[in-house]
Write a protein that holds these residues in place. Structure first.
Motif, mmCIF file in Angstrom:
data_model
loop_
_atom_site.group_PDB
_atom_site.id
_atom_site.type_symbol
_atom_site.label_atom_id
_atom_site.label_comp_id
_atom_site.label_asym_id
_atom_site.label_seq_id
_atom_site.Cartn_x
_atom_site.Cartn_y
_atom_site.Cartn_z
ATOM 1 N N UNK A 274 0.831 -1.209 0.000
ATOM 2 C CA UNK A 274 0.000 0.000 0.000
ATOM 3 C C UNK A 274 0.863 1.255 0.000
ATOM 4 N N UNK A 275 1.947 1.236 0.767
ATOM 5 C CA UNK A 275 2.821 2.403 0.852
ATOM 6 C C UNK A 275 3.584 2.636 -0.452
ATOM 7 N N UNK A 276 4.049 1.576 -1.086
ATOM 8 C CA UNK A 276 4.722 1.731 -2.379
ATOM 9 C C UNK A 276 3.749 2.297 -3.411
ATOM 10 N N UNK A 277 2.532 1.782 -3.419
ATOM 11 C CA UNK A 277 1.556 2.179 -4.440
ATOM 12 C C UNK A 277 1.102 3.630 -4.301
ATOM 13 N N UNK A 278 0.846 4.092 -3.100
ATOM 14 C CA UNK A 278 0.235 5.411 -2.905
ATOM 15 C C UNK A 278 1.253 6.547 -2.768
ATOM 16 N N UNK A 279 2.520 6.250 -2.729
ATOM 17 C CA UNK A 279 3.516 7.296 -2.476
ATOM 18 C C UNK A 279 3.631 8.276 -3.643
ATOM 19 N N UNK A 280 4.132 9.472 -3.320
ATOM 20 C CA UNK A 280 4.450 10.446 -4.362
ATOM 21 C C UNK A 280 5.831 10.172 -4.962
ATOM 22 N N UNK A 281 6.679 9.508 -4.182
ATOM 23 C CA UNK A 281 8.029 9.195 -4.667
ATOM 24 C C UNK A 281 8.613 8.117 -3.772
ATOM 25 N N UNK A 282 9.327 7.163 -4.382
ATOM 26 C CA UNK A 282 9.971 6.094 -3.636
ATOM 27 C C UNK A 282 11.489 6.255 -3.700
ATOM 28 N N UNK A 283 12.131 6.221 -2.540
ATOM 29 C CA UNK A 283 13.589 6.255 -2.469
ATOM 30 C C UNK A 283 14.022 5.000 -1.730
ATOM 31 N N UNK A 284 14.894 4.203 -2.351
ATOM 32 C CA UNK A 284 15.127 2.886 -1.790
ATOM 33 C C UNK A 284 16.486 2.315 -2.164
ATOM 34 N N UNK A 285 16.917 1.305 -1.430
ATOM 35 C CA UNK A 285 18.015 0.435 -1.846
ATOM 36 C C UNK A 285 17.580 -1.027 -1.732
ATOM 37 N N UNK A 286 16.280 -1.262 -1.829
ATOM 38 C CA UNK A 286 15.688 -2.592 -1.737
ATOM 39 C C UNK A 286 15.280 -3.091 -3.118
ATOM 40 N N UNK A 298 5.736 3.804 -10.525
ATOM 41 C CA UNK A 298 5.994 4.919 -9.617
ATOM 42 C C UNK A 298 7.306 5.627 -9.971
ATOM 43 N N UNK A 299 7.374 6.900 -9.605
ATOM 44 C CA UNK A 299 8.638 7.621 -9.703
ATOM 45 C C UNK A 299 9.539 7.177 -8.542
ATOM 46 N N UNK A 300 10.838 7.021 -8.846
ATOM 47 C CA UNK A 300 11.725 6.480 -7.811
ATOM 48 C C UNK A 300 13.170 6.874 -8.070
ATOM 49 N N UNK A 301 13.953 6.794 -7.006
ATOM 50 C CA UNK A 301 15.408 6.857 -7.072
ATOM 51 C C UNK A 301 15.934 5.654 -6.304
ATOM 52 N N UNK A 302 16.957 5.019 -6.847
ATOM 53 C CA UNK A 302 17.521 3.796 -6.264
ATOM 54 C C UNK A 302 18.967 4.074 -5.906
ATOM 55 N N UNK A 303 19.309 3.899 -4.647
ATOM 56 C CA UNK A 303 20.636 4.251 -4.150
ATOM 57 C C UNK A 303 21.456 2.983 -3.950
ATOM 58 N N UNK A 304 22.688 3.051 -4.411
ATOM 59 C CA UNK A 304 23.597 1.916 -4.243
ATOM 60 C C UNK A 304 23.723 1.534 -2.775
ATOM 61 N N UNK A 305 23.753 0.240 -2.512
ATOM 62 C CA UNK A 305 23.937 -0.252 -1.156
ATOM 63 C C UNK A 305 25.409 -0.335 -0.807
ATOM 64 N N UNK A 306 25.687 -0.363 0.489
ATOM 65 C CA UNK A 306 27.057 -0.417 0.957
ATOM 66 C C UNK A 306 27.704 -1.770 0.750
ATOM 67 N N UNK A 307 26.897 -2.831 0.614
ATOM 68 C CA UNK A 307 27.445 -4.159 0.427
ATOM 69 C C UNK A 307 27.410 -4.540 -1.054
ATOM 70 N N UNK A 308 28.068 -5.624 -1.395
ATOM 71 C CA UNK A 308 28.269 -5.967 -2.800
ATOM 72 C C UNK A 308 27.086 -6.733 -3.388
#
Length: 364
Positions: A274-286, A298-308
């Protein structure tokens, strides 16, 4: 056809639960009788352990008692999360009633099925114990039974030398090999296995309308959804900037995010969807937050994770021509344009169709 799947079961993670559900639901909707094997080795059975000691220095007679006493209130509260996931599993994930705790138990009492599927998720990630466990390569299944991997993930670009023999010997026994990342195809090619096919995570096997109608509930606020395993400072910076610029709230399902206006860490997979669907923007490393952002457009930005293990998100975004969404800086974020999903949908539908065809043909 009677089918048994095996994956990391009951690990109390949104993505792990939803991919497990999606594969079983797709198979059962296709007319099969599919259940997941109730496989819980010790290394996957320590979630919400009220008496667990994470650091050996606290495992001393008096210190241990004080440590457990201090941890008890938080651990009792966390049981709410366990109950939410357990309820989801009971309602939606058909599970073989026999509990197995080792590969030897699986070999001694082989689950009854015409075909076996290992996958999806990071079952072959050798950074974790499951990637070194022969059970997740269907090692216990007799030669005369159909053996398939579907969207099994190494989650890394290169195997350690110590697991190459294990992987080669076991994957070579499979009748059909589907891996989740293009990097997984390359890993197997380097081992001399050239038959692997890249397929999508099971959550893509169910369409957008299914997820919305079955699980998405109303959320009546404007917010940014943050899904961050690493307490990443860039994610925090971007979320707070979007909040300042647009007046959005910040919502999360991660216990570690202390700057969110609302934290739904104790809720189950339905709240996550529900939270992914209704958001105005998703920021994640998942990975699965990315996957559902793509499904829900959805509009999103994906950030590199610290692990490989960035390979999972990198390869998925590249499939849809969205590799620029994987960022490492505020400057990268500022250069992002709005995702035009009209340009993505054809590519997405092609890979979904190809993944379904691989799975269904492998079962014939």
């Amino acid at each position: 056809m009677q089918i048994k799947t095996i994956t990391c079961h009951e690990v109390y993670n949104h993505g792990a639960s939803l991919q497990e559900y999606a594969l079983l639901r797709f198979l059962n909707d296709a007319g099969h009788d599919a259940q997941v094997i109730h496989y819980k080795p010790p290394y996957l059975s320590q979630h919400f352990n009220l008496k667990g000691i994470s650091n050996p220095k606290f495992n001393l007679p008096v210190v241990k008692q004080l440590y457990l006493l201090a941890k008890l209130p938080g651990r009792l509260k966390a049981l709410t999360r366990k109950m939410a996931f357990d309820e989801f599993h009971r309602k939606y994930i058909p599970t073989d009633p026999v509990l197995y705790t080792s590969i030897n138990e699986l070999k001694a009492q082989i689950p009854e099925a015409d075909a076996f599927i290992c996958g999806s998720d990071q079952i072959w990630n050798s950074f974790f114990q499951n990637g070194k466990d022969p059970a997740f390569y269907l090692n216990f299944v007799p030669e005369d039974k159909k053996k398939i991997s579907y969207a099994a993930s190494f989650a890394i670009d290169e195997l350690e030398e110590e697991v190459k023999t294990l992987v080669h010997e076991n994957v070579s026994r499979l009748d059909a090999v589907g891996v989740r990342e293009t990097s997984g195809v390359r890993i197997l090619e380097d081992l001399g296995i050239g038959t692997a096919v890249q397929v999508l995570d099971p959550v893509f096997l169910l369409d957008k309308e299914h997820w919305i109608s079955e699980y998405v509930k109303p959320v009546n606020e404007n917010y940014i959804f943050v899904y961050d395993f690493d307490s990443n400072p860039l994610i925090k910076k971007l979320a707070l900037q979007l909040k300042k610029d647009n007046g959005y709230q910040i919502y999360t399902v991660n216990q570690n995010i202390d700057y969110a206006d609302k934290n739904y860490w104790l809720d189950g997979p339905e709240k996550f969807l529900s939270l992914v669907f209704h958001s105005q923007y998703n920021i994640t490393n998942s990975f699965h937050a990315v996957a559902f952002s793509l499904i829900f457009e959805k509009q999103m930005a994906v950030v590199n994770r610290g692990e490989a293990i960035n390979t999972r998100m990198r390869d998925l975004l590249s499939l849809f021509g969205l590799q620029k969404r994987l960022i490492t800086s505020k400057e990268d974020f500022d250069s992002l344009s709005t995702i035009d999903y009209a340009e993505v949908i054809g590519n997405k539908n092609f890979h979904i169709r190809r993944s379904k065809e691989f799975l269904l043909q492998s079962l014939r």
